[in-house]
Design a protein around this motif. Structure first.
Motif, PDB file in Angstrom:
ATOM      1  N   MET A   1       0.818  -1.203   0.000  1.00 42.46           N
ATOM      2  CA  MET A   1       0.000   0.000   0.000  1.00 42.46           C
ATOM      3  C   MET A   1       0.859   1.264   0.000  1.00 42.46           C
ATOM      4  SD  MET A   1      -2.788   1.250   2.822  1.00 42.46           S
ATOM      5  CE  MET A   1      -4.079   2.388   2.376  1.00 42.46           C
ATOM      6  N   LEU A   2       1.840   1.312   0.910  1.00 44.48           N
ATOM      7  CA  LEU A   2       2.749   2.454   1.025  1.00 44.48           C
ATOM      8  C   LEU A   2       4.158   1.924   1.176  1.00 44.48           C
ATOM      9  CD1 LEU A   2       3.114   5.544   1.323  1.00 44.48           C
ATOM     10  CD2 LEU A   2       2.721   5.258   3.780  1.00 44.48           C
ATOM     11  N   SER A   3       5.046   2.404   0.311  1.00 42.23           N
ATOM     12  CA  SER A   3       6.397   1.869   0.275  1.00 42.23           C
ATOM     13  C   SER A   3       7.414   2.994   0.190  1.00 42.23           C
ATOM     14  CB  SER A   3       6.551   0.932  -0.936  1.00 42.23           C
ATOM     15  OG  SER A   3       7.879   0.471  -1.048  1.00 42.23           O
ATOM     16  N   ALA A   4       8.432   2.922   1.035  1.00 35.89           N
ATOM     17  CA  ALA A   4       9.548   3.875   1.001  1.00 35.89           C
ATOM     18  C   ALA A   4      10.829   3.096   0.737  1.00 35.89           C
ATOM     19  CB  ALA A   4       9.650   4.624   2.325  1.00 35.89           C
ATOM     20  N   THR A   5      11.642   3.608  -0.182  1.00 33.77           N
ATOM     21  CA  THR A   5      12.870   2.906  -0.569  1.00 33.77           C
ATOM     22  C   THR A   5      14.051   3.863  -0.537  1.00 33.77           C
ATOM     23  OG1 THR A   5      11.569   1.503  -2.058  1.00 33.77           O
ATOM     24  CG2 THR A   5      13.964   1.483  -2.337  1.00 33.77           C
ATOM     25  N   ASN A   6      15.059   3.511   0.259  1.00 32.30           N
ATOM     26  CA  ASN A   6      16.320   4.262   0.339  1.00 32.30           C
ATOM     27  C   ASN A   6      16.095   5.754   0.596  1.00 32.30           C
ATOM     28  OD1 ASN A   6      17.909   1.955  -0.125  1.00 32.30           O
ATOM     29  ND2 ASN A   6      17.673   2.173  -2.348  1.00 32.30           N
ATOM     30  N   ILE A   7      15.268   6.046   1.586  1.00 33.76           N
ATOM     31  CA  ILE A   7      14.919   7.434   1.906  1.00 33.76           C
ATOM     32  C   ILE A   7      16.044   8.082   2.710  1.00 33.76           C
ATOM     33  CG2 ILE A   7      13.350   8.934   3.184  1.00 33.76           C
ATOM     34  CD1 ILE A   7      12.093   7.782   0.680  1.00 33.76           C
ATOM     35  N   THR A   8      16.492   9.241   2.258  1.00 31.90           N
ATOM     36  CA  THR A   8      17.431  10.056   3.022  1.00 31.90           C
ATOM     37  C   THR A   8      16.819  11.436   3.252  1.00 31.90           C
ATOM     38  OG1 THR A   8      18.593  10.995   1.111  1.00 31.90           O
ATOM     39  CG2 THR A   8      19.382   8.872   1.943  1.00 31.90           C
ATOM     40  N   LYS A   9      17.191  12.044   4.390  1.00 29.68           N
ATOM     41  CA  LYS A   9      16.725  13.388   4.692  1.00 29.68           C
ATOM     42  C   LYS A   9      17.694  14.071   5.637  1.00 29.68           C
ATOM     43  CE  LYS A   9      14.082  16.947   4.603  1.00 29.68           C
ATOM     44  NZ  LYS A   9      13.901  17.724   3.343  1.00 29.68           N
ATOM     45  N   SER A  10      18.091  15.285   5.267  1.00 29.22           N
ATOM     46  CA  SER A  10      18.975  16.086   6.103  1.00 29.22           C
ATOM     47  C   SER A  10      18.326  17.432   6.391  1.00 29.22           C
ATOM     48  CB  SER A  10      20.322  16.310   5.399  1.00 29.22           C
ATOM     49  OG  SER A  10      21.008  15.091   5.201  1.00 29.22           O
ATOM     50  N   PHE A  11      18.688  18.010   7.528  1.00 31.86           N
ATOM     51  CA  PHE A  11      18.265  19.352   7.896  1.00 31.86           C
ATOM     52  C   PHE A  11      19.497  20.170   8.255  1.00 31.86           C
ATOM     53  CE2 PHE A  11      14.636  16.616   8.955  1.00 31.86           C
ATOM     54  CZ  PHE A  11      13.606  17.275   8.291  1.00 31.86           C
ATOM     55  N   GLN A  12      19.439  21.447   7.966  1.00 27.62           N
ATOM     56  CA  GLN A  12      20.548  22.332   8.297  1.00 27.62           C
ATOM     57  C   GLN A  12      20.517  22.679   9.780  1.00 27.62           C
ATOM     58  OE1 GLN A  12      22.515  22.041   5.132  1.00 27.62           O
ATOM     59  NE2 GLN A  12      23.128  23.927   6.179  1.00 27.62           N
ATOM     60  N   THR A  13      21.647  22.476  10.461  1.00 27.44           N
ATOM     61  CA  THR A  13      21.799  22.834  11.860  1.00 27.44           C
ATOM     62  C   THR A  13      23.071  23.642  12.010  1.00 27.44           C
ATOM     63  OG1 THR A  13      20.706  20.783  12.535  1.00 27.44           O
ATOM     64  CG2 THR A  13      21.945  21.969  14.223  1.00 27.44           C
ATOM     65  N   GLY A  23      18.971   6.333   4.397  1.00 32.12           N
ATOM     66  CA  GLY A  23      18.712   5.204   3.514  1.00 32.12           C
ATOM     67  C   GLY A  23      17.720   4.225   4.102  1.00 32.12           C
ATOM     68  N   VAL A  24      16.529   4.719   4.450  1.00 31.74           N
ATOM     69  CA  VAL A  24      15.508   3.909   5.114  1.00 31.74           C
ATOM     70  C   VAL A  24      14.560   3.321   4.076  1.00 31.74           C
ATOM     71  CG1 VAL A  24      13.560   3.953   6.709  1.00 31.74           C
ATOM     72  CG2 VAL A  24      15.630   5.272   7.220  1.00 31.74           C
ATOM     73  N   SER A  25      14.272   2.036   4.226  1.00 31.99           N
ATOM     74  CA  SER A  25      13.300   1.364   3.365  1.00 31.99           C
ATOM     75  C   SER A  25      12.294   0.627   4.237  1.00 31.99           C
ATOM     76  CB  SER A  25      13.988   0.364   2.429  1.00 31.99           C
ATOM     77  OG  SER A  25      14.893   1.009   1.557  1.00 31.99           O
ATOM     78  N   GLU A  59      16.455  12.138  -1.075  1.00 37.54           N
ATOM     79  CA  GLU A  59      16.631  11.072  -2.064  1.00 37.54           C
ATOM     80  C   GLU A  59      15.738   9.903  -1.676  1.00 37.54           C
ATOM     81  OE1 GLU A  59      20.745  10.074  -2.103  1.00 37.54           O
ATOM     82  OE2 GLU A  59      21.349  11.884  -3.185  1.00 37.54           O
ATOM     83  N   GLY A  60      15.510   9.016  -2.642  1.00 41.99           N
ATOM     84  CA  GLY A  60      14.707   7.831  -2.395  1.00 41.99           C
ATOM     85  C   GLY A  60      13.340   7.937  -3.033  1.00 41.99           C
ATOM     86  N   ASN A  61      12.606   6.845  -2.968  1.00 41.24           N
ATOM     87  CA  ASN A  61      11.301   6.750  -3.619  1.00 41.24           C
ATOM     88  C   ASN A  61      10.202   6.466  -2.597  1.00 41.24           C
ATOM     89  OD1 ASN A  61      12.334   7.011  -6.328  1.00 41.24           O
ATOM     90  ND2 ASN A  61      13.087   4.909  -6.134  1.00 41.24           N
ATOM     91  N   LEU A  62       9.074   7.139  -2.789  1.00 43.81           N
ATOM     92  CA  LEU A  62       7.889   6.913  -1.976  1.00 43.81           C
ATOM     93  C   LEU A  62       6.749   6.584  -2.925  1.00 43.81           C
ATOM     94  CD1 LEU A  62       6.831   7.031   0.974  1.00 43.81           C
ATOM     95  CD2 LEU A  62       6.141   9.393   0.515  1.00 43.81           C
ATOM     96  N   VAL A  63       6.120   5.433  -2.715  1.00 40.81           N
ATOM     97  CA  VAL A  63       5.066   4.955  -3.602  1.00 40.81           C
ATOM     98  C   VAL A  63       3.836   4.642  -2.767  1.00 40.81           C
ATOM     99  CG1 VAL A  63       4.382   3.154  -5.234  1.00 40.81           C
ATOM    100  CG2 VAL A  63       6.736   3.993  -5.228  1.00 40.81           C
ATOM    101  N   TYR A  64       2.686   5.167  -3.207  1.00 35.55           N
ATOM    102  CA  TYR A  64       1.416   4.918  -2.528  1.00 35.55           C
ATOM    103  C   TYR A  64       0.429   4.341  -3.518  1.00 35.55           C
ATOM    104  CZ  TYR A  64      -3.075   5.800  -0.267  1.00 35.55           C
ATOM    105  OH  TYR A  64      -4.332   5.663   0.252  1.00 35.55           O
ATOM    106  N   GLN A  65      -0.061   3.146  -3.220  1.00 36.55           N
ATOM    107  CA  GLN A  65      -1.017   2.440  -4.074  1.00 36.55           C
ATOM    108  C   GLN A  65      -0.547   2.421  -5.530  1.00 36.55           C
ATOM    109  OE1 GLN A  65      -4.899   4.201  -3.251  1.00 36.55           O
ATOM    110  NE2 GLN A  65      -5.223   2.760  -1.570  1.00 36.55           N
ATOM    111  N   GLU A 215      17.234   3.821  14.806  1.00 33.83           N
ATOM    112  CA  GLU A 215      18.442   4.183  15.546  1.00 33.83           C
ATOM    113  C   GLU A 215      19.404   4.884  14.596  1.00 33.83           C
ATOM    114  OE1 GLU A 215      22.119   1.796  17.536  1.00 33.83           O
ATOM    115  OE2 GLU A 215      20.113   1.234  18.263  1.00 33.83           O
ATOM    116  N   ASP A 216      19.751   6.115  14.953  1.00 31.64           N
ATOM    117  CA  ASP A 216      20.698   6.900  14.154  1.00 31.64           C
ATOM    118  C   ASP A 216      20.312   6.971  12.690  1.00 31.64           C
ATOM    119  OD1 ASP A 216      22.956   8.499  13.808  1.00 31.64           O
ATOM    120  OD2 ASP A 216      24.264   6.792  13.430  1.00 31.64           O
ATOM    121  N   GLY A 217      19.030   7.173  12.413  1.00 29.05           N
ATOM    122  CA  GLY A 217      18.564   7.373  11.053  1.00 29.05           C
ATOM    123  C   GLY A 217      18.379   6.131  10.232  1.00 29.05           C
ATOM    124  N   LEU A 218      18.412   4.968  10.892  1.00 29.88           N
ATOM    125  CA  LEU A 218      18.275   3.694  10.182  1.00 29.88           C
ATOM    126  C   LEU A 218      17.290   2.800  10.937  1.00 29.88           C
ATOM    127  CD1 LEU A 218      22.018   2.939   9.420  1.00 29.88           C
ATOM    128  CD2 LEU A 218      20.286   3.516   7.718  1.00 29.88           C
TER     129      LEU A 218
END
Length: 221
Positions: A1-13, A23-25, A59-65, A215-218
């Protein structure tokens, strides 16, 4: 139904990029109750925000239905959230000058069209479902914390969404009331609603039928 593949995300601090997701899937099946746990700063809320399209991944792919969401415009994602997703947070975000019933109908107040009698009746049924049918004319300031969170859940239900995202929905509640809120979400899940919940409480996490740990972004075993 909902799939995330190799998701990365950074914020400026402080002018330095802080990589929160590395790289979360994850795949979420229709009708699942997924609990996301982890220590503060592990990336669990950011993952929930990406899955609910509130935050775009780097980066990465998010797919819904079966539909890829990475190429969707902001307006397209807004329409998707309006139609298919509901989101509740640790703090209920009720408008203090609106009644319980009006807060429940808030998703339908962003157009110039009057709210139909059918929607009012549907909202009342949702309030009945969360045990607040007798309080529809009260203002949020006259409700307990648990009752306010129940209004937020009724507001999510009235949209007839496919997926409920919950970010620490019990974080501001006492243990007994928090258990009632998670129990309500479990009941809704048994009725077919897909639930994705971030929680810091292992006991609440067990109410889901699957738990992932950040844990630590993974995602870790």
């Amino acid at each position: 139904m909902l799939s995330a593949t190799n998701i990365t995300k950074s914020f400026q601090t402080n002018c330095t990029p802080n990589q929160v997701l590395r790289g979360v899937s994850v795949d979420i099946a229709e009708g699942e109750f997924l609990s996301i746990v982890g220590r503060s700063g592990s990336g669990k809320t950011t993952l929930l925000n990406v899955l609910s399209t509130l935050v775009r991944p780097d980066e990465g792919n998010l797919v819904y239905q079966g539909n890829a969401l990475s190429s969707c415009s902001d307006s397209q994602l807004n329409r998707l959230r309006q139609a298919d997703f509901s989101i509740i947070f640790q703090f209920h975000h009720l408008l203090p000058y609106m009644t319980v019933l009006e807060n429940t109908l808030l998703p339908f107040m962003n157009t110039l069209k009057p709210i139909s009698r059918n929607l009012h009746n549907k909202a009342r049924k949702c309030l009945d479902r969360v045990g607040l049918g007798a309080l529809e004319n009260r203002l949020p300031g006259n409700l307990s914390g648990g009752e306010q969170q129940r209004v937020a859940i009724a507001r999510a239900l009235v949209k007839s969404s496919n997926v409920l995202f919950a970010d620490e929905p019990t974080g501001s509640l006492d243990k007994e009331t928090g258990g009632q809120i998670v129990g309500l979400m479990s009941d809704l899940n048994r009725d077919g609603l897909t639930v994705i919940m971030v929680t810091h409480d292992p006991e609440y996490a067990q109410c889901g039928n699957r738990t992932i740990t950040m844990e630590d972004g993974l995602i870790v075993p």
